[in-house]
Design a protein around this motif. Structure first.
Motif, PDB file in Angstrom:
ATOM      1  N   ALA A 296       0.625  -1.160  -0.036  1.00 44.03           N
ATOM      2  CA  ALA A 296      -0.113  -0.082   0.082  1.00 44.03           C
ATOM      3  C   ALA A 296       0.992   1.442   0.043  1.00 44.03           C
ATOM      4  O   ALA A 296       0.331   2.172  -0.436  1.00 44.03           O
ATOM      5  CB  ALA A 296      -0.993   0.059   1.126  1.00 44.03           C
ATOM      6  N   ASP A 297       1.974   1.116   0.675  1.00 40.23           N
ATOM      7  CA  ASP A 297       3.011   2.568   0.778  1.00 40.23           C
ATOM      8  C   ASP A 297       4.543   1.899   1.012  1.00 40.23           C
ATOM      9  O   ASP A 297       4.832   2.018   2.249  1.00 40.23           O
ATOM     10  CB  ASP A 297       2.536   3.206   1.657  1.00 40.23           C
ATOM     11  CG  ASP A 297       3.035   4.814   1.458  1.00 40.23           C
ATOM     12  OD1 ASP A 297       4.253   4.873   0.862  1.00 40.23           O
ATOM     13  OD2 ASP A 297       2.788   5.602   2.290  1.00 40.23           O
ATOM     14  N   PRO A 298       5.173   1.290  -0.080  1.00 45.55           N
ATOM     15  CA  PRO A 298       6.396   0.823   0.286  1.00 45.55           C
ATOM     16  C   PRO A 298       7.431   1.754   0.521  1.00 45.55           C
ATOM     17  O   PRO A 298       8.494   1.701   1.190  1.00 45.55           O
ATOM     18  CB  PRO A 298       6.778   0.128  -0.940  1.00 45.55           C
ATOM     19  CG  PRO A 298       5.966   0.738  -2.094  1.00 45.55           C
ATOM     20  CD  PRO A 298       4.681   1.029  -1.560  1.00 45.55           C
ATOM     21  N   VAL A 299       7.228   3.183   0.341  1.00 38.67           N
ATOM     22  CA  VAL A 299       8.096   4.148   0.712  1.00 38.67           C
ATOM     23  C   VAL A 299       7.855   4.563   2.056  1.00 38.67           C
ATOM     24  O   VAL A 299       8.796   4.585   2.976  1.00 38.67           O
ATOM     25  CB  VAL A 299       7.794   5.278  -0.298  1.00 38.67           C
ATOM     26  CG1 VAL A 299       8.770   6.603   0.230  1.00 38.67           C
ATOM     27  CG2 VAL A 299       8.120   5.014  -1.581  1.00 38.67           C
ATOM     28  N   SER A 300       6.657   4.897   2.627  1.00 42.69           N
ATOM     29  CA  SER A 300       6.595   5.450   3.881  1.00 42.69           C
ATOM     30  C   SER A 300       6.705   4.283   5.111  1.00 42.69           C
ATOM     31  O   SER A 300       6.989   4.820   5.924  1.00 42.69           O
ATOM     32  CB  SER A 300       4.793   6.165   4.167  1.00 42.69           C
ATOM     33  OG  SER A 300       4.890   7.099   3.065  1.00 42.69           O
ATOM     34  N   ILE A 301       6.523   3.193   4.694  1.00 44.12           N
ATOM     35  CA  ILE A 301       6.552   2.231   5.613  1.00 44.12           C
ATOM     36  C   ILE A 301       8.102   2.115   6.171  1.00 44.12           C
ATOM     37  O   ILE A 301       8.421   1.577   7.433  1.00 44.12           O
ATOM     38  CB  ILE A 301       6.035   0.722   5.211  1.00 44.12           C
ATOM     39  CG1 ILE A 301       6.022  -0.220   6.596  1.00 44.12           C
ATOM     40  CG2 ILE A 301       7.106   0.168   4.383  1.00 44.12           C
ATOM     41  CD1 ILE A 301       5.351  -1.419   6.222  1.00 44.12           C
ATOM     42  N   PHE A 302       8.971   2.617   5.442  1.00 49.39           N
ATOM     43  CA  PHE A 302      10.302   2.653   5.722  1.00 49.39           C
ATOM     44  C   PHE A 302      10.603   3.260   7.035  1.00 49.39           C
ATOM     45  O   PHE A 302      10.452   4.653   6.920  1.00 49.39           O
ATOM     46  CB  PHE A 302      11.266   3.010   4.472  1.00 49.39           C
ATOM     47  CG  PHE A 302      12.620   2.922   4.727  1.00 49.39           C
ATOM     48  CD1 PHE A 302      13.463   1.761   4.134  1.00 49.39           C
ATOM     49  CD2 PHE A 302      13.358   3.934   5.198  1.00 49.39           C
ATOM     50  CE1 PHE A 302      14.931   1.659   4.497  1.00 49.39           C
ATOM     51  CE2 PHE A 302      14.892   4.018   5.397  1.00 49.39           C
ATOM     52  CZ  PHE A 302      15.533   2.641   5.140  1.00 49.39           C
ATOM     53  N   GLY A 303      11.300   2.845   8.063  1.00 51.19           N
ATOM     54  CA  GLY A 303      11.530   3.630   9.362  1.00 51.19           C
ATOM     55  C   GLY A 303      10.176   3.800  10.082  1.00 51.19           C
ATOM     56  O   GLY A 303      10.205   4.506  10.755  1.00 51.19           O
ATOM     57  N   GLY A 304       9.179   3.024   9.779  1.00 49.51           N
ATOM     58  CA  GLY A 304       7.891   3.260  10.275  1.00 49.51           C
ATOM     59  C   GLY A 304       7.643   2.090  11.360  1.00 49.51           C
ATOM     60  O   GLY A 304       8.474   1.601  11.879  1.00 49.51           O
ATOM     61  N   ILE A 305       6.507   2.126  11.783  1.00 49.35           N
ATOM     62  CA  ILE A 305       5.953   1.164  12.786  1.00 49.35           C
ATOM     63  C   ILE A 305       4.898   0.191  12.155  1.00 49.35           C
ATOM     64  O   ILE A 305       3.948   0.570  11.759  1.00 49.35           O
ATOM     65  CB  ILE A 305       5.312   2.021  14.237  1.00 49.35           C
ATOM     66  CG1 ILE A 305       6.544   2.565  14.759  1.00 49.35           C
ATOM     67  CG2 ILE A 305       4.502   1.160  15.097  1.00 49.35           C
ATOM     68  CD1 ILE A 305       5.816   4.115  15.568  1.00 49.35           C
ATOM     69  N   VAL A 306       4.892  -1.062  12.558  1.00 49.32           N
ATOM     70  CA  VAL A 306       4.267  -2.199  12.179  1.00 49.32           C
ATOM     71  C   VAL A 306       3.604  -2.896  13.271  1.00 49.32           C
ATOM     72  O   VAL A 306       4.151  -3.270  14.288  1.00 49.32           O
ATOM     73  CB  VAL A 306       5.006  -3.155  11.396  1.00 49.32           C
ATOM     74  CG1 VAL A 306       3.811  -4.375  10.925  1.00 49.32           C
ATOM     75  CG2 VAL A 306       5.529  -2.423   9.984  1.00 49.32           C
ATOM     76  N   VAL A 307       2.404  -2.841  13.504  1.00 49.70           N
ATOM     77  CA  VAL A 307       1.519  -3.685  14.264  1.00 49.70           C
ATOM     78  C   VAL A 307       0.641  -4.647  13.593  1.00 49.70           C
ATOM     79  O   VAL A 307       0.045  -4.432  12.633  1.00 49.70           O
ATOM     80  CB  VAL A 307       0.777  -2.585  15.222  1.00 49.70           C
ATOM     81  CG1 VAL A 307       1.625  -1.679  16.145  1.00 49.70           C
ATOM     82  CG2 VAL A 307      -0.323  -1.810  14.316  1.00 49.70           C
ATOM     83  N   ALA A 308       0.402  -5.866  14.451  1.00 50.54           N
ATOM     84  CA  ALA A 308      -0.355  -7.073  13.785  1.00 50.54           C
ATOM     85  C   ALA A 308      -1.079  -7.591  14.873  1.00 50.54           C
ATOM     86  O   ALA A 308      -0.680  -7.774  16.133  1.00 50.54           O
ATOM     87  CB  ALA A 308       0.815  -7.973  12.998  1.00 50.54           C
ATOM     88  N   ASN A 309      -2.253  -8.165  14.580  1.00 50.36           N
ATOM     89  CA  ASN A 309      -3.274  -8.732  15.617  1.00 50.36           C
ATOM     90  C   ASN A 309      -3.196 -10.086  15.516  1.00 50.36           C
ATOM     91  O   ASN A 309      -3.863 -10.933  16.295  1.00 50.36           O
ATOM     92  CB  ASN A 309      -4.623  -8.190  15.358  1.00 50.36           C
ATOM     93  CG  ASN A 309      -5.195  -8.540  14.076  1.00 50.36           C
ATOM     94  OD1 ASN A 309      -4.518  -9.252  13.139  1.00 50.36           O
ATOM     95  ND2 ASN A 309      -6.599  -8.096  13.734  1.00 50.36           N
ATOM     96  N   ARG A 310      -1.939 -10.679  14.885  1.00 52.68           N
ATOM     97  CA  ARG A 310      -2.059 -12.165  14.897  1.00 52.68           C
ATOM     98  C   ARG A 310      -0.310 -12.645  14.998  1.00 52.68           C
ATOM     99  O   ARG A 310       0.500 -11.654  14.960  1.00 52.68           O
ATOM    100  CB  ARG A 310      -2.143 -12.860  13.723  1.00 52.68           C
ATOM    101  CG  ARG A 310      -3.686 -12.787  13.224  1.00 52.68           C
ATOM    102  CD  ARG A 310      -4.760 -13.793  14.253  1.00 52.68           C
ATOM    103  NE  ARG A 310      -6.159 -13.702  13.857  1.00 52.68           N
ATOM    104  CZ  ARG A 310      -6.932 -12.857  14.091  1.00 52.68           C
ATOM    105  NH1 ARG A 310      -6.694 -11.622  14.392  1.00 52.68           N
ATOM    106  NH2 ARG A 310      -8.070 -13.000  13.267  1.00 52.68           N
TER     107      ARG A 310
END
Length: 518
Positions: A296-310
Motif C-alpha cells: 500500500a505504501d512501500p516508501v512510507s513504511i520505511f522507518g515506520g511502525i508495524v503492528v499486527a493482531n496475529r
C-alpha cells in the motif's frame, strides 16, 4: 535518645533499616505486623500502645490517632512554647517516621474485589502521620519509599542527622504519595457509583515507566507514565523482547497504530508513520495482511511502525526484515520469527497480549493546552447505532460496502482533514492532516497513482472523516474511477455532492457521525 516510628505495609528492606537505626541509637516505636517482623529479628521495639496509653481498637482502625503521637511529630523544636507544652504533657518528640500506606492500589487491581474490601484498605492513620511529619520537615525526617532507606542511613552515619535538604525532599515525596493515594480512592469510588459526568475538579494519577533521552525533539526533556489499573491491550503493558528503549515519538506513533488495529477482527497489519496510518491490509493470514500493508505504501513504511493482531511467523518475519522498521508489535512470535527479527540490532520488538482489546467505556482522551486541559471521552465508536443512509440513486454493491467500511476504519485514525481510499481489504491512498478537504482527497489519489498505480483506483471506495463542504471531492473521485463514497454528511451543500455522485454513478453513504482527529 532519638525516636523512630516504623509502620509499613511494604516491608521491603524495613528489618535491615530498623537494625541500622537501632545501632545508631534510635528507639523504635512500631505497630502490628511491622513490630513483629522487627522483633523477630532481635531488635527492641516499643509498642504503639505504650506511647499512647490506649489499646489498638476497632480491628486496628485506631492505633496511631493520638495526641502523644501527633504532638511528638508536630512540635517545632525551635519553639520554646511548643517544647514547654510537650514537657508539661509528658510527650516525647518523634524524629523519624517510616510509613507506607495500606495497599489500596494492589487491592483494587485484584480480580472481583468487593467494595467492602477496598474500603478496608483505605488508610487513615498512615496518611495523617506522614502528612504531620512532612509539615514539620525541618525537625522530622519521613520516609514513604524503601528506595530512600540507604540515603537516610548514609547521612545518619556520616553526620549524625538527616540534612534539611534531604528532609525537604522526603517531605515533598510524602505529598506526592498522598495525592496519588487519594486520587486512586476518589476515582475508584467515582467508578463504583457509575458517575459519567465530568467532575468539577479533575485529579488523575500516573506512575512513571521510564525517563526518556528526550521528547519530540532533542532539546525537550520527557518521561513516560502509565495509568494505574488493568491496562489490557495498551502499549504500557507490552513486553519489549528486543531492541533499544522506546522514544517519545515511538510511543506516540505506536499508540496511534494500535488504536486503528483494534478496529479489525480479521488478520490485519497496520503500518504507521508520525501517528498516521500509511498502509493497512487485512487477509486470511498475517503474511498476506503484511504484504498488503507493505504494498500500500512501500516508501512510507520505511522507518515506520508495524503492528499486527496475529502471531508473526517465520515467513512474515523474513519479509519484515527486508526493510528498515523501527518497531514491530504483535501478540506473539514464533521462535524462528524472533530469531530472524533479532538479527536487526536496533529493531524494537514488542509483545502485547490482548492486542485487540479497546479502551473501556468512560476512558478519557486528554489534550494539554497552555493553561488548561481538554478532556473528552475516547472515540471508541465506529458507526452510529442508526442504519447508514444511502443518499444516492445507486446503492453500493456488497463488495463496495466492504471496501467502504474498511476505508471508514482507516480514515477514523488519520489526522483531519483526512481522506482514505481502499479496495480489497487494502488501503490505497491516505491523505491526512490537510488544511482543506480537497487537498487531502487529491493527496490520497495521487499517492495511490504513484505507489500502486492508477488502475487500482478503478472501483475503489473513498472515506472522509467529515462532510464535503463542496462537490470538488466527488469530482476528483469520479475522475480517478472511484465508485463509492462514505462520509458523515451534514453540510449545507450536501445536495451538490449528492447530485455530482448521481451524475457519475457513484454510490454515497452518509453515516451521520464524524471522526475529527486533531
Amino acid at each position: 535518645m532519638k525516636r523512630a516510628l516504623i509502620s509499613v505495609s511494604d516491608k521491603t528492606g524495613v528489618v535491615e533499616f530498623a537494625k541500622q537505626i537501632s545501632e545508631l541509637g534510635f528507639e523504635i516505636i512500631s505497630t502490628g505486623g511491622t513490630a513483629k517482623a522487627i522483633m523477630d529479628a532481635g531488635i527492641k521495639v516499643i509498642g504503639i500502645s505504650e506511647i499512647t496509653g490506649f489499646p489498638e481498637c476497632l480491628d486496628g482502625r485506631v492505633k496511631t490517632l493520638h495526641p502523644n503521637i501527633h504532638a511528638g511529630l508536630l512540635a517545632i523544636r525551635s519553639n520554646p512554647e511548643h517544647m514547654k507544652q510537650l514537657k508539661e504533657l509528658n510527650v516525647d518528640t518523634i524524629d523519624l517516621v517510616v510509613v507506607n500506606l495500606y495497599p489500596f492500589k494492589q487491592t483494587i487491581l485484584k480480580d472481583n474485589v468487593e467494595l467492602e474490601e477496598a474500603i478496608e484498605n483505605i488508610d487513615i492513620g498512615g496518611p495523617t502521620m506522614i502528612r504531620a511529619a512532612a509539615k514539620n520537615y525541618q525537625d522530622v525526617a519521613v520516609i514513604v519509599d524503601p528506595k530512600d532507606y540507604d540515603k537516610v542511613i548514609e547521612e545518619l552515619k556520616a553526620k549524625g542527622e538527616v540534612s534539611k535538604e534531604t528532609k525537604f525532599y522526603l517531605a515533598s515525596k510524602v505529598f506526592e504519595h498522598t495525592a496519588s493515594y487519594d486520587t486512586l480512592i476518589a476515582n475508584y469510588l467515582r467508578k463504583q457509583r457509575g458517575a459519567e459526568d465530568f467532575p468539577e475538579t479533575l485529579s488523575l494519577t500516573f506512575e512513571k515507566v521510564q525517563d526518556m533521552r528526550y521528547g519530540e525533539n532533542p532539546h525537550q526533556k520527557a518521561a513516560f507514565y502509565k495509568e494505574i489499573g488493568k491496562n489490557t491491550g495498551c502499549l504500557s503493558s507490552a513486553i519489549q523482547l528486543h531492541g533499544k528503549e522506546l522514544s517519545f515519538n515511538n510511543i506516540n506513533d505506536t499508540n496511534g497504530a494500535l488504536e486503528l488495529l483494534k478496529e479489525f477482527d480479521e488478520p490485519t497489519v497496520v503500518a504507521c508513520k508520525h501517528a498516521n496510518p500509511c498502509g493497512v491490509g487485512s487477509a486470511d493470514n498475517i503474511y498476506d495482511a503484511y504484504m498488503s500493508a507493505y504494498k500500500a505504501d512501500p516508501v512510507s513504511i520505511f522507518g515506520g511502525i508495524v503492528v499486527a493482531n496475529r502471531e508473526i511467523d517465520e515467513r512474515t518475519a523474513e519479509e519484515m526484515n527486508k526493510i528498515f522498521i523501527e518497531i514491530i508489535v504483535a501478540p506473539s512470535y514464533t521462535e524462528k520469527a524472533l530469531e530472524i527479527l533479532k538479527q536487526k540490532k536496533n529493531l524494537r520488538i514488542l509483545q502485547l497480549d490482548h492486542i485487540s482489546v479497546k479502551q473501556p467505556k468512560g476512558s478519557y482522551d486528554l489534550k494539554k493546552v497552555a493553561g488548561g486541559l481538554l478532556v473528552q471521552e475516547v472515540d471508541n465508536v465506529l458507526l452510529p447505532e442508526e442504519e447508514l443512509k444511502v443518499v444516492t440513486k445507486r446503492q453500493p454493491t456488497e463488495k463496495e460496502m466492504e471496501d467502504l467500511l474498511f476505508a471508514w476504519k482507516v480514515v477514523k485514525y488519520a489526522k483531519s482533514n483526512g481522506i482514505a481510499i481502499a479496495k480489497d481489504k487494502q488501503s490505497l491512498g491516505i491523505g491526512p492532516g490537510q488544511v482543506n478537504r480537497i487537498w487531502a482527497c487529491k493527496q490520497a489519489i495521487e499517492h495511490c497513482i504513484e505507489q500502486i498505480g492508477e488502475e487500482a483506483l478503478k472501483g475503489a471506495a473513498l472515506a472522509s472523516d467529515a462532510f464535503f463542504p463542496f462537490s470538488d471531492c466527488v469530482e476528483a473521485a469520479a475522475k480517478a474511477g472511484i465508485t463509492a463514497i462514505i462520509q458523515p454528511g451534514g453540510s449545507v451543500r450536501d445536495q451538490e455532492s449528492i447530485d455530482a455522485c448521481d451524475q457519475y454513478g457513484i454510490a454515497m453513504i452518509f453515516t451521520g457521525m464524524r471522526h475529527f482527529r486533531h
